[in-house]
Design a protein around this motif. Structure first.
Motif, PDB file in Angstrom:
ATOM      1  N   GLU A  86     -43.302  14.329  80.298  1.00  0.00           N
ATOM      2  CA  GLU A  86     -43.400  15.782  80.516  1.00  0.00           C
ATOM      3  C   GLU A  86     -42.497  16.211  81.675  1.00  0.00           C
ATOM      4  O   GLU A  86     -41.808  17.232  81.594  1.00  0.00           O
ATOM      5  CB  GLU A  86     -44.842  16.168  80.789  1.00  0.00           C
ATOM      6  CG  GLU A  86     -45.087  17.654  80.855  1.00  0.00           C
ATOM      7  CD  GLU A  86     -46.555  18.012  80.982  1.00  0.00           C
ATOM      8  OE1 GLU A  86     -46.830  19.175  81.310  1.00  0.00           O
ATOM      9  OE2 GLU A  86     -47.430  17.146  80.772  1.00  0.00           O
ATOM     10  N   ASN A  87     -42.474  15.420  82.733  1.00  0.00           N
ATOM     11  CA  ASN A  87     -41.627  15.726  83.882  1.00  0.00           C
ATOM     12  C   ASN A  87     -40.138  15.702  83.496  1.00  0.00           C
ATOM     13  O   ASN A  87     -39.362  16.567  83.911  1.00  0.00           O
ATOM     14  CB  ASN A  87     -41.901  14.728  85.009  1.00  0.00           C
ATOM     15  CG  ASN A  87     -41.139  15.060  86.263  1.00  0.00           C
ATOM     16  OD1 ASN A  87     -41.072  16.218  86.670  1.00  0.00           O
ATOM     17  ND2 ASN A  87     -40.559  14.044  86.880  1.00  0.00           N
ATOM     18  N   LYS A  90     -39.352  18.824  81.447  1.00  0.00           N
ATOM     19  CA  LYS A  90     -39.323  20.042  82.261  1.00  0.00           C
ATOM     20  C   LYS A  90     -38.134  20.081  83.218  1.00  0.00           C
ATOM     21  O   LYS A  90     -37.501  21.122  83.381  1.00  0.00           O
ATOM     22  CB  LYS A  90     -40.614  20.164  83.072  1.00  0.00           C
ATOM     23  CG  LYS A  90     -41.825  20.527  82.258  1.00  0.00           C
ATOM     24  CD  LYS A  90     -43.042  20.621  83.152  1.00  0.00           C
ATOM     25  CE  LYS A  90     -44.285  20.969  82.376  1.00  0.00           C
ATOM     26  NZ  LYS A  90     -45.477  21.013  83.239  1.00  0.00           N
ATOM     27  N   ASN A  91     -37.831  18.953  83.866  1.00  0.00           N
ATOM     28  CA  ASN A  91     -36.833  18.941  84.938  1.00  0.00           C
ATOM     29  C   ASN A  91     -35.497  18.317  84.553  1.00  0.00           C
ATOM     30  O   ASN A  91     -34.536  18.424  85.297  1.00  0.00           O
ATOM     31  CB  ASN A  91     -37.389  18.203  86.157  1.00  0.00           C
ATOM     32  CG  ASN A  91     -38.658  18.859  86.660  1.00  0.00           C
ATOM     33  OD1 ASN A  91     -38.737  20.075  86.767  1.00  0.00           O
ATOM     34  ND2 ASN A  91     -39.664  18.061  86.944  1.00  0.00           N
ATOM     35  N   GLY A  98     -32.984  20.322  82.164  1.00  0.00           N
ATOM     36  CA  GLY A  98     -34.393  20.691  82.174  1.00  0.00           C
ATOM     37  C   GLY A  98     -34.597  22.040  81.514  1.00  0.00           C
ATOM     38  O   GLY A  98     -33.663  22.808  81.330  1.00  0.00           O
ATOM     39  N   GLY A  99     -35.828  22.311  81.150  1.00  0.00           N
ATOM     40  CA  GLY A  99     -36.165  23.622  80.617  1.00  0.00           C
ATOM     41  C   GLY A  99     -35.653  23.907  79.230  1.00  0.00           C
ATOM     42  O   GLY A  99     -35.487  25.067  78.869  1.00  0.00           O
ATOM     43  N   THR A 102     -40.336  25.383  76.551  1.00  0.00           N
ATOM     44  CA  THR A 102     -41.274  25.966  77.509  1.00  0.00           C
ATOM     45  C   THR A 102     -42.196  24.882  78.076  1.00  0.00           C
ATOM     46  O   THR A 102     -42.374  23.830  77.452  1.00  0.00           O
ATOM     47  CB  THR A 102     -42.144  27.046  76.840  1.00  0.00           C
ATOM     48  OG1 THR A 102     -43.005  26.426  75.878  1.00  0.00           O
ATOM     49  CG2 THR A 102     -41.302  28.124  76.180  1.00  0.00           C
ATOM     50  N   PRO A 103     -42.802  25.124  79.237  1.00  0.00           N
ATOM     51  CA  PRO A 103     -43.737  24.144  79.798  1.00  0.00           C
ATOM     52  C   PRO A 103     -44.913  23.818  78.865  1.00  0.00           C
ATOM     53  O   PRO A 103     -45.358  22.670  78.805  1.00  0.00           O
ATOM     54  CB  PRO A 103     -44.228  24.812  81.086  1.00  0.00           C
ATOM     55  CG  PRO A 103     -43.115  25.725  81.481  1.00  0.00           C
ATOM     56  CD  PRO A 103     -42.534  26.213  80.181  1.00  0.00           C
ATOM     57  N   ALA A 106     -43.541  21.550  76.312  1.00  0.00           N
ATOM     58  CA  ALA A 106     -43.252  20.257  76.938  1.00  0.00           C
ATOM     59  C   ALA A 106     -44.507  19.393  76.981  1.00  0.00           C
ATOM     60  O   ALA A 106     -44.449  18.186  76.727  1.00  0.00           O
ATOM     61  CB  ALA A 106     -42.690  20.461  78.340  1.00  0.00           C
ATOM     62  N   LYS A 107     -45.629  20.006  77.276  1.00  0.00           N
ATOM     63  CA  LYS A 107     -46.898  19.261  77.331  1.00  0.00           C
ATOM     64  C   LYS A 107     -47.261  18.718  75.952  1.00  0.00           C
ATOM     65  O   LYS A 107     -47.646  17.556  75.811  1.00  0.00           O
ATOM     66  CB  LYS A 107     -48.011  20.164  77.867  1.00  0.00           C
ATOM     67  CG  LYS A 107     -49.318  19.454  78.051  1.00  0.00           C
ATOM     68  CD  LYS A 107     -50.331  20.339  78.718  1.00  0.00           C
ATOM     69  CE  LYS A 107     -51.589  19.523  78.961  1.00  0.00           C
ATOM     70  NZ  LYS A 107     -52.546  20.213  79.794  1.00  0.00           N
TER      71      LYS A 107
END
Length: 117
Positions: A86-87, A90-91, A98-99, A102-103, A106-107
């Motif tokens: 997940e990190n 996101k990053n 990253g990105g 969406t968060p 991503a989860k």
């Protein structure tokens, strides 16, 4: 000239209908059952994760996530824990920005990828 306008109008309407079918109609086989399972028995989140990954990740990570411009993801769960995946989503990491999603997505994708061992 009027025939050309009528034909063009009909084509635009048909194209709009096809776009609707492609993006919104899921058919009777996708009806959700109580408890988050679909008619096929897979969980809804796994289907969602696969859909997100197919549209957002496959172009770099290859067909069936076997690798391409980016590394293979088909056994990534044996290398990274869900939080690590997940990190990275996101990053970013290395050449991966990253990105990309969406968060929340991503989860969902990280949970799905963590199970790939």
């Amino acid at each position: 000239m009027k025939k050309l306008w009528a034909t063009t109008g009909i084509n635009i309407i048909l194209a709009g209908f096809l776009v609707f079918l492609l993006f919104y109609y899921e058919g009777p086989g996708h009806a959700a059952k109580p408890g988050g399972e679909t008619a096929g028995g897979e969980t809804a989140s796994a289907e969602k994760a696969e859909e997100i990954a197919s549209t957002s990740c496959m172009s770099c990570h290859g067909e069936n996530f076997k690798g391409g411009a980016g590394p293979a993801l088909d056994k990534i769960g044996s290398k990274y824990a869900q939080n690590d995946i997940e990190n990275i989503i996101k990053n970013g990491k290395g050449a991966m920005p990253g990105g990309v999603i969406t968060p929340e997505e991503a989860k969902i994708v990280a949970e799905w990828l963590a199970q790939k061992k």
